[in-house]
Design an enzyme around this catalytic site. Structure first.
Site: not given
Ligand code: NAD
Length: 293
Positions: A52, A96, A119
């Site tokens: 990312k 994450q 997200d």
């Protein structure tokens, strides 16, 4: 049979974003900035987060990676989230997953300002997606929508069967495919671990989306001739011929199923690469205040 090339599609999307970032820079505007919080040293998570950050560098975004040991307290993590919520430099950020067991992942996700929740896991974004309001869509389902769109696959009136009901893939995918937008307008069936006679359902699918994590679950006899098959599954299986010692396998028995399909995603190189492209798309939308105004 046409292979749905996720790598090529992801590169095309990232090139489009890079061009937009260059235009923003040329006008002296603020460069989009993505921050990522990573807890612990899980091999998969480290790779995902590094990819990312690399993608941010490639397309011209700013990025910051904030790392903690497994032992970090929930309170410390929540304080960092509060800081990022208030930091005007950071347009969007992610935590994450998975998190260590002593940390309540739901509490952490709910602490993120929905405006920065690129997200798309915060209940506010989930609710807005369900209600058909502007929202950050979770990256994997959004990536699948992009694949369907960019390959001009008809979805209206089709029967879409989704296997798996996770919050990050199966559930949002089933909702998005039923919406009155393109891609969407499909009649959706959602299957899970307690579905009786899975093959009965999958054989009726014009579009079959599989997000389970069981290599080879979907075999050729379970697929209708001419179906579109999207394989989200990525399970690491041991492979001594690889330097890493493993390779990725999808949920679909690709070699036998591919012959029956009109379109199919490979694993790797199908859905996976799109996830990053869609996270970058969400970050650009955050920087442009596109979702919440
Ligand atoms: P999960 O692990 O949270 O849940 C799996 C789902 O599969 C559950 O809803 C369960 O009910 C269902 N299931 C389990 N066994 C089943 C069976 N025998 N028949 C029917 N349904 C069954 O799911 P997840 O987090 O969505 O992940 C699924 C897979 O997708 C994993 O392999 C994961 O690594 C992969 N994944 C890939 C990407 C990507 O490529 N970008 C992103 C997310 C997840």
């Amino acid at each position: 049979m046409t292979l749905l090339d996720g790598k090529k599609t992801s590169e095309a999307i990232q090139d489009e974003i890079a061009a937009e970032v260059a235009a923003i820079k040329a006008k002296g505007g603020k460069v989009p900035h993505l921050a990522a919080i990573l807890v612990g040293n899980d091999g998969g998570s480290v790779t995902y987060v590094n990819n990312k950050v690399l993608a941010c560098d490639r397309i011209g975004f700013g990025s910051s990676l904030i790392r903690y040991e497994d032992s970090v307290s929930e309170e410390e993590l929540l304080n960092k989230i509060k800081e990022l919520n208030e930091d005007p430099e950071v347009d969007g950020f992610i935590v994450q997953l998975p998190l260590p067991k002593h940390i309540d992942a739901n509490k952490v996700l709910e602490a993120i300002d929905p405006k920065k929740d690129v997200d798309g896991f915060h209940p506010t974004n989930v609710g807005r997606m369900v209600a058909g309001l502007p929202a950050y869509l979770p990256a994997t389902p959004a990536g699948i929508l992009q694949l369907l769109k960019r390959y001009n696959i008809e979805t209206k009136g089709k029967h879409c069967v989704v296997i798996g009901r996770s919050n990050i893939v199966g559930t949002p995918m089933s909702i998005l495919m039923s919406k009155c937008t393109y891609p969407g307008e499909a009649t959706v069936t959602i299957c899970h671990r307690n579905t009786v006679d899975l093959a009965h359902h999958t054989r009726q699918a014009d579009i079959l989306i599989v997000a389970v994590g069981r290599p080879g679950l979907v075999t050729a006899d379970m697929v209708k001739e001419g179906a579109v098959v999207i394989d989200v599954g990525t399970t690491r299986v041991p492979d001594e011929t690889r330097k890493s010692g493993f390779r990725l396998r999808g949920d679909v028995d690709f070699d036998n199923v591919a012959e029956k399909c009109s379109y199919i995603t490979p694993v790797p190189g199908g859905v996976g690469p799109l996830t990053i492209a869609m996270l970058m798309t969400n970050t650009l939308r955050a920087a442009k205040h596109e979702v919440y105004g």
